[in-house]
Write a protein that holds these residues in place. Structure first.
Motif, PDB file in Angstrom:
ATOM      1  N   LEU A   1       0.811  -1.211   0.000  1.00 58.91           N
ATOM      2  CA  LEU A   1       0.000   0.000   0.000  1.00 58.91           C
ATOM      3  C   LEU A   1       0.846   1.264   0.000  1.00 58.91           C
ATOM      4  O   LEU A   1       1.826   1.352   0.749  1.00 58.91           O
ATOM      5  CB  LEU A   1      -0.907   0.022   1.241  1.00 58.91           C
TER       6      LEU A   1
ATOM      7  N   ILE B   1       0.632   4.502   1.442  1.00 60.01           N
ATOM      8  CA  ILE B   1      -0.208   5.147   2.450  1.00 60.01           C
ATOM      9  C   ILE B   1      -0.355   6.647   2.220  1.00 60.01           C
ATOM     10  O   ILE B   1      -1.188   7.290   2.881  1.00 60.01           O
ATOM     11  CB  ILE B   1       0.285   4.861   3.884  1.00 60.01           C
TER      12      ILE B   1
ATOM     13  N   GLU C   1      -1.744   7.663  -0.267  1.00 66.40           N
ATOM     14  CA  GLU C   1      -3.017   7.710  -0.985  1.00 66.40           C
ATOM     15  C   GLU C   1      -4.210   7.462  -0.067  1.00 66.40           C
ATOM     16  O   GLU C   1      -5.248   6.981  -0.504  1.00 66.40           O
ATOM     17  CB  GLU C   1      -3.011   6.717  -2.150  1.00 66.40           C
ATOM     18  N   THR C   2      -4.063   7.790   1.193  1.00 65.52           N
ATOM     19  CA  THR C   2      -5.190   7.814   2.122  1.00 65.52           C
ATOM     20  C   THR C   2      -4.936   8.884   3.167  1.00 65.52           C
ATOM     21  O   THR C   2      -3.806   9.028   3.646  1.00 65.52           O
ATOM     22  CB  THR C   2      -5.414   6.457   2.817  1.00 65.52           C
TER      23      THR C   2
ATOM     24  N   ARG D   1      -3.533   7.796   6.804  1.00 67.14           N
ATOM     25  CA  ARG D   1      -2.213   7.145   6.854  1.00 67.14           C
ATOM     26  C   ARG D   1      -1.710   6.945   8.276  1.00 67.14           C
ATOM     27  O   ARG D   1      -0.979   5.993   8.553  1.00 67.14           O
ATOM     28  CB  ARG D   1      -1.208   7.955   6.036  1.00 67.14           C
TER      29      ARG D   1
ATOM     30  N   GLY E   1     -11.675   7.096   0.908  1.00 65.85           N
ATOM     31  CA  GLY E   1     -10.786   8.150   0.427  1.00 65.85           C
ATOM     32  C   GLY E   1     -11.448   9.073  -0.578  1.00 65.85           C
ATOM     33  O   GLY E   1     -12.683   9.184  -0.643  1.00 65.85           O
TER      34      GLY E   1
ATOM     35  N   PHE F   1      -8.801   3.206  -0.030  1.00 64.86           N
ATOM     36  CA  PHE F   1      -7.860   4.264  -0.414  1.00 64.86           C
ATOM     37  C   PHE F   1      -8.441   5.097  -1.560  1.00 64.86           C
ATOM     38  O   PHE F   1      -9.503   4.798  -2.100  1.00 64.86           O
ATOM     39  CB  PHE F   1      -6.526   3.645  -0.837  1.00 64.86           C
ATOM     40  N   ASN F   2      -7.730   6.148  -1.937  1.00 67.19           N
ATOM     41  CA  ASN F   2      -8.178   7.015  -3.024  1.00 67.19           C
ATOM     42  C   ASN F   2      -8.387   6.226  -4.317  1.00 67.19           C
ATOM     43  O   ASN F   2      -7.643   5.301  -4.638  1.00 67.19           O
ATOM     44  CB  ASN F   2      -7.148   8.118  -3.290  1.00 67.19           C
TER      45      ASN F   2
ATOM     46  N   GLY G   1      -6.440  -0.981  -1.546  1.00 68.74           N
ATOM     47  CA  GLY G   1      -5.411  -0.006  -1.861  1.00 68.74           C
ATOM     48  C   GLY G   1      -5.763   0.883  -3.032  1.00 68.74           C
ATOM     49  O   GLY G   1      -6.775   0.699  -3.728  1.00 68.74           O
ATOM     50  N   TYR G   2      -4.903   1.845  -3.265  1.00 68.49           N
ATOM     51  CA  TYR G   2      -5.085   2.887  -4.276  1.00 68.49           C
ATOM     52  C   TYR G   2      -5.440   2.309  -5.643  1.00 68.49           C
ATOM     53  O   TYR G   2      -4.772   1.416  -6.159  1.00 68.49           O
ATOM     54  CB  TYR G   2      -3.789   3.697  -4.376  1.00 68.49           C
TER      55      TYR G   2
ATOM     56  N   ASP H   1      -2.311  -1.828  -4.046  1.00 70.89           N
ATOM     57  CA  ASP H   1      -2.584  -0.776  -5.025  1.00 70.89           C
ATOM     58  C   ASP H   1      -2.741  -1.367  -6.423  1.00 70.89           C
ATOM     59  O   ASP H   1      -1.981  -2.259  -6.829  1.00 70.89           O
ATOM     60  CB  ASP H   1      -1.432   0.238  -5.059  1.00 70.89           C
TER      61      ASP H   1
END
Length: 219
Positions: A9, A11, A13-14, A17, A94, A111-112, A128-129, A171
């Motif tokens: 991940l 992090i 992108e959140t 984090r 996110g 995540f985003n 994950g992203y 991700d």
């Protein structure tokens, strides 16, 4: 180890984090979500709106009138929460995330730019992203015998201490339609799971899991 937070991940992108501080394996963050939300919400930017007692939503996010949200939950900027979605307690979403029609999210971190757009269940999981679940794909978070979930990593079995734990998606992971990620599944970064798969254990980064269970490296 390839199932550590750093290996799976990004992090950055959140906005959550900080929940991963002092955490070796991503699933260790799951038990911290509720407390984290309530503390983090005290210092949210002014462009977050409190729409219920324990629900905060960022600017630009659209929520269909048929959606049900039970806090605590934080939903970031520019998300789409589509018709009949169910956000069910202890959820961190996110920015630029899609939670689609009839999808349910419970005790999870997205995540985003995650997409769970059609008939998905995400329970006790971390996505994950830019990871994506195809239509009907679910994370199964409870073993049929109710025992604690272990993670199968090669020849090892790692005890999680969790009765409920679905999956970790690295991700850019892509899960095909109508697949089931069994409790304790780890999908590595930038990996693909074929549709109609039943997944258990660890799929390495940059891999393809085929329907017959064969794992091959992406070219």
């Amino acid at each position: 180890m390839n199932i550590s937070v750093d290996e799976l991940l990004n992090i950055k992108e959140t906005d959550a984090r900080a929940i991963f501080e002092g955490v070796k394996y991503p699933w260790e963050a799951l038990a911290k979500i509720k407390v984290f939300i309530l503390e983090y919400a005290k210092n949210l930017p002014d462009d977050f709106e409190r729409i219920d007692e324990f629900v905060w939503v960022g600017k630009g996010t659209t929520i269909d009138k048929s959606v049900l949200i039970k806090g605590p939950a934080i939903i970031g900027y520019n998300c789409e929460i589509r018709q009949c979605a169910y956000i069910r307690e202890n959820v961190i979403i996110g920015n630029d995330v899609v939670v689609g029609n009839s999808s349910e999210v419970k005790n999870s971190i997205l995540f985003n730019k995650v997409q769970v757009p059609h008939y998905n269940y995400v329970g006790d999981s971390i996505l994950g992203y830019k990871s994506h679940l195809g239509a009907g794909a679910i994370t199964s978070n409870l073993k049929s015998n109710g025992t604690l979930v272990t993670v199968k990593y090669g020849t090892e079995k790692i005890e999680t201490g969790l009765r409920k734990f679905g999956a970790i998606l690295g991700d850019l992971a892509e899960v095909g339609c109508n697949s089931v990620l069994n409790p304790g599944t780890i999908i590595g970064k930038d990996s693909i799971v074929y549709p109609l798969s039943s997944v258990r254990g660890y799929v390495p980064n940059n891999s393809i899991l085929k329907n017959n269970g064969e794992i091959v490296q992406k070219k």
